[in-house]
Write an enzyme that holds these catalytic residues in place. Structure first.
Site, PDB file in Angstrom:
ATOM      1  N   TYR A  55       0.833  -1.210   0.000  1.00  0.00           N
ATOM      2  CA  TYR A  55       0.000   0.000   0.000  1.00  0.00           C
ATOM      3  C   TYR A  55       0.870   1.265   0.000  1.00  0.00           C
ATOM      4  CZ  TYR A  55      -3.706   3.202   1.624  1.00  0.00           C
ATOM      5  OH  TYR A  55      -4.600   4.231   1.747  1.00  0.00           O
TER       6      TYR A  55
ATOM      7  N   ILE B 184      -9.076   8.079   8.262  1.00  0.00           N
ATOM      8  CA  ILE B 184     -10.403   8.619   7.964  1.00  0.00           C
ATOM      9  C   ILE B 184     -11.427   7.510   8.226  1.00  0.00           C
ATOM     10  CG2 ILE B 184     -11.839   9.724   6.198  1.00  0.00           C
ATOM     11  CD1 ILE B 184      -9.257  11.337   6.885  1.00  0.00           C
TER      12      ILE B 184
ATOM     13  N   ALA C  30       3.994   1.697  -0.726  1.00  0.00           N
ATOM     14  CA  ALA C  30       4.823   1.835  -1.933  1.00  0.00           C
ATOM     15  C   ALA C  30       3.979   2.266  -3.129  1.00  0.00           C
ATOM     16  CB  ALA C  30       5.529   0.517  -2.227  1.00  0.00           C
TER      17      ALA C  30
ATOM     18  N   LYS D 201       1.207   4.017  -3.094  1.00  0.00           N
ATOM     19  CA  LYS D 201       0.796   5.424  -2.932  1.00  0.00           C
ATOM     20  C   LYS D 201       1.979   6.376  -3.162  1.00  0.00           C
ATOM     21  CE  LYS D 201      -3.595   4.834  -1.745  1.00  0.00           C
ATOM     22  NZ  LYS D 201      -4.698   5.312  -2.587  1.00  0.00           N
TER      23      LYS D 201
HETATM   24  N1  LIG Z   1      -9.887   5.615   5.093  1.00  0.00           N
HETATM   25  C1  LIG Z   1      -8.645   5.977   5.349  1.00  0.00           C
HETATM   26  O1  LIG Z   1      -8.210   6.021   6.518  1.00  0.00           O
HETATM   27  C2  LIG Z   1      -7.724   6.360   4.219  1.00  0.00           C
HETATM   28  C3  LIG Z   1      -6.516   6.953   4.546  1.00  0.00           C
HETATM   29  C4  LIG Z   1      -5.635   7.327   3.544  1.00  0.00           C
HETATM   30  C5  LIG Z   1      -5.976   7.121   2.223  1.00  0.00           C
HETATM   31  N2  LIG Z   1      -7.159   6.535   1.924  1.00  0.00           N
HETATM   32  C6  LIG Z   1      -7.451   6.323   0.504  1.00  0.00           C
HETATM   33  O2  LIG Z   1      -8.693   6.889   0.190  1.00  0.00           O
HETATM   34  C7  LIG Z   1      -9.276   6.177  -0.887  1.00  0.00           C
HETATM   35  C8  LIG Z   1     -10.719   5.794  -0.539  1.00  0.00           C
HETATM   36  O3  LIG Z   1     -10.687   4.965   0.579  1.00  0.00           O
HETATM   37  P1  LIG Z   1     -11.943   4.763   1.560  1.00  0.00           P
HETATM   38  O4  LIG Z   1     -11.393   4.867   2.912  1.00  0.00           O
HETATM   39  O5  LIG Z   1     -13.079   5.615   1.147  1.00  0.00           O
HETATM   40  O6  LIG Z   1     -12.194   3.221   1.300  1.00  0.00           O
HETATM   41  P2  LIG Z   1     -13.457   2.359   0.906  1.00  0.00           P
HETATM   42  O7  LIG Z   1     -14.655   2.860   1.595  1.00  0.00           O
HETATM   43  O8  LIG Z   1     -13.009   0.950   1.120  1.00  0.00           O
HETATM   44  O9  LIG Z   1     -13.602   2.640  -0.663  1.00  0.00           O
HETATM   45  C9  LIG Z   1     -12.682   2.137  -1.583  1.00  0.00           C
HETATM   46  C10 LIG Z   1     -13.267   2.276  -2.964  1.00  0.00           C
HETATM   47  O10 LIG Z   1     -12.338   1.738  -3.914  1.00  0.00           O
HETATM   48  C11 LIG Z   1     -13.092   1.087  -4.938  1.00  0.00           C
HETATM   49  N3  LIG Z   1     -12.310   0.018  -5.545  1.00  0.00           N
HETATM   50  C12 LIG Z   1     -11.489  -0.860  -4.935  1.00  0.00           C
HETATM   51  N4  LIG Z   1     -10.981  -1.698  -5.852  1.00  0.00           N
HETATM   52  C13 LIG Z   1     -11.493  -1.349  -7.061  1.00  0.00           C
HETATM   53  C14 LIG Z   1     -11.343  -1.841  -8.377  1.00  0.00           C
HETATM   54  N5  LIG Z   1     -10.542  -2.880  -8.635  1.00  0.00           N
HETATM   55  N6  LIG Z   1     -12.037  -1.264  -9.381  1.00  0.00           N
HETATM   56  C15 LIG Z   1     -12.849  -0.219  -9.124  1.00  0.00           C
HETATM   57  N7  LIG Z   1     -13.014   0.307  -7.884  1.00  0.00           N
HETATM   58  C16 LIG Z   1     -12.351  -0.265  -6.871  1.00  0.00           C
HETATM   59  C17 LIG Z   1     -14.312   0.539  -4.225  1.00  0.00           C
HETATM   60  O11 LIG Z   1     -15.371   0.586  -5.124  1.00  0.00           O
HETATM   61  P3  LIG Z   1     -16.273  -0.648  -5.541  1.00  0.00           P
HETATM   62  O12 LIG Z   1     -16.018  -1.781  -4.560  1.00  0.00           O
HETATM   63  O13 LIG Z   1     -17.639  -0.136  -5.476  1.00  0.00           O
HETATM   64  O14 LIG Z   1     -15.859  -0.961  -6.905  1.00  0.00           O
HETATM   65  C18 LIG Z   1     -14.588   1.547  -3.138  1.00  0.00           C
HETATM   66  O15 LIG Z   1     -15.555   2.489  -3.537  1.00  0.00           O
HETATM   67  C19 LIG Z   1      -8.369   4.982  -1.170  1.00  0.00           C
HETATM   68  O16 LIG Z   1      -7.522   5.262  -2.254  1.00  0.00           O
HETATM   69  C20 LIG Z   1      -7.560   4.867   0.106  1.00  0.00           C
HETATM   70  O17 LIG Z   1      -6.315   4.269  -0.116  1.00  0.00           O
HETATM   71  C21 LIG Z   1      -8.050   6.146   2.879  1.00  0.00           C
END
Ligand SMILES: NC(=O)c1ccc[n+]([C@@H]2O[C@H](COP(=O)([O-])OP(=O)(O)OC[C@H]3O[C@@H](n4cnc5c(N)ncnc54)[C@H](OP(=O)(O)O)[C@@H]3O)[C@@H](O)[C@H]2O)c1
Length: 233
Positions: A138, A171, A140, A142
């Site tokens: 993850y 988050i 790497a 990002k």
């Molecule tokens: N939450 C945190 O603490 C946090 C912190 C830092 C960064 N982030 C980043 O923020 C972003 C959103 O995360 P979130 O926390 O909102 O997570 P989440 O609720 O798990 O949402 C992740 C999303 O990614 C989509 N996804 C995953 N694999 C996919 C694929 N192969 N094709 C198409 N869509 C795909 C999923 O959509 P579907 O399953 O509907 O396709 C889902 O809507 C991510 O990039 C994550 O790395 C999150």
């Protein structure tokens, strides 16, 4: 009316980003593998069902963008947690497919449609800058996106398109809660001087502000409640 495209639209930060862009009057193409989850987002949303990690999926997305695209937000991501000793090659490859190759290749496919004055925004993570055990694939992937973003800010900047990254800390979404109970979340919240984790809407409002700021490009914006600013007491 401006047009935006958001991947990962069914998730916590993605859904909040779609809602924030709608509230600013954008028409939003909302990409997910589960189109049903997107129909509830309301008027102004065009659901696009696609698997981002396939060429077919990215071609479907590109075909859905008929006119100029003002804002492209890459939110979709996966966050496997495997320490080196038990890390599977497949995990490493899938993580890079979804977190790195998909947004970069989708940007390439959509680049001809990006409007001057527009922006490409990558949602990365503070883990690209400050590590945690078990997050190698993850972190790497990002970090690779942030490196690519800087190159894109130069290449796309020549025609007035900006590129930037938003790096959230913890988050409160399904991704953050996976495999954690309330006590774990409380312990993580205590790592921030603000004593809490962030809300998806707080990240979404930064995405909108970044999309609207015409001089912001080539930068990684951290939004983490000062969790990575220094050492806690
Ligand atoms: N939450 C945190 O603490 C946090 C912190 C830092 C960064 N982030 C980043 O923020 C972003 C959103 O995360 P979130 O926390 O909102 O997570 P989440 O609720 O798990 O949402 C992740 C999303 O990614 C989509 N996804 C995953 N694999 C996919 C694929 N192969 N094709 C198409 N869509 C795909 C999923 O959509 P579907 O399953 O509907 O396709 C889902 O809507 C991510 O990039 C994550 O790395 C999150």
């Amino acid at each position: 009316m401006k047009t935006a495209l958001v991947t990962g639209a069914s998730g916590g930060i993605g859904r909040a980003t779609v809602e924030a862009l709608l509230s600013r009057g954008h028409r939003v193409l909302a990409v997910s593998r589960q189109a049903r989850a997107l129909t509830a987002l309301g008027d102004g949303v065009v659901p696009v069902e696609a698997e981002l990690s396939t060429e077919d999926g990215r071609a479907r997305i590109a075909a859905a963008v008929s006119g100029p695209l003002d804002v492209l937000v890459h939110v979709a991501g996966v966050n496997p947690r495997e320490p080196l000793a038990s890390m599977r090659e497949d995990t490493l490859r899938t993580c890079f497919e979804v977190n790195f190759f998909a947004p970069i290749l989708l940007t390439q496919a959509l680049a001809p449609k990006l409007a001057a004055g527009g922006a490409v925004i990558f949602v990365t993570s503070t883990l690209s800058q400050r590590a945690a055990p078990g997050t190698l694939p993850y972190a790497a992937s990002k970090a690779a996106v942030e490196g690519a973003m800087r190159v894109l800010s130069l290449e796309l900047g020549e025609r007035g398109v900006r590129a930037l990254a938003i790096a959230p800390g913890l988050i409160d979404t399904a991704m953050m809660r996976e495999g954690r109970n309330e006590q774990d979340v409380a312990a993580l919240a205590a790592l921030s001087p603000l004593g809490r984790v962030g809300d998806a809407a707080e990240v979404a409002s930064l995405v909108v502000a970044a999309a609207e700021n015409r001089f912001l490009s080539g930068a990684v914006l951290t939004i983490d409640g000062a969790m990575t600013a220094g050492f806690p007491r």
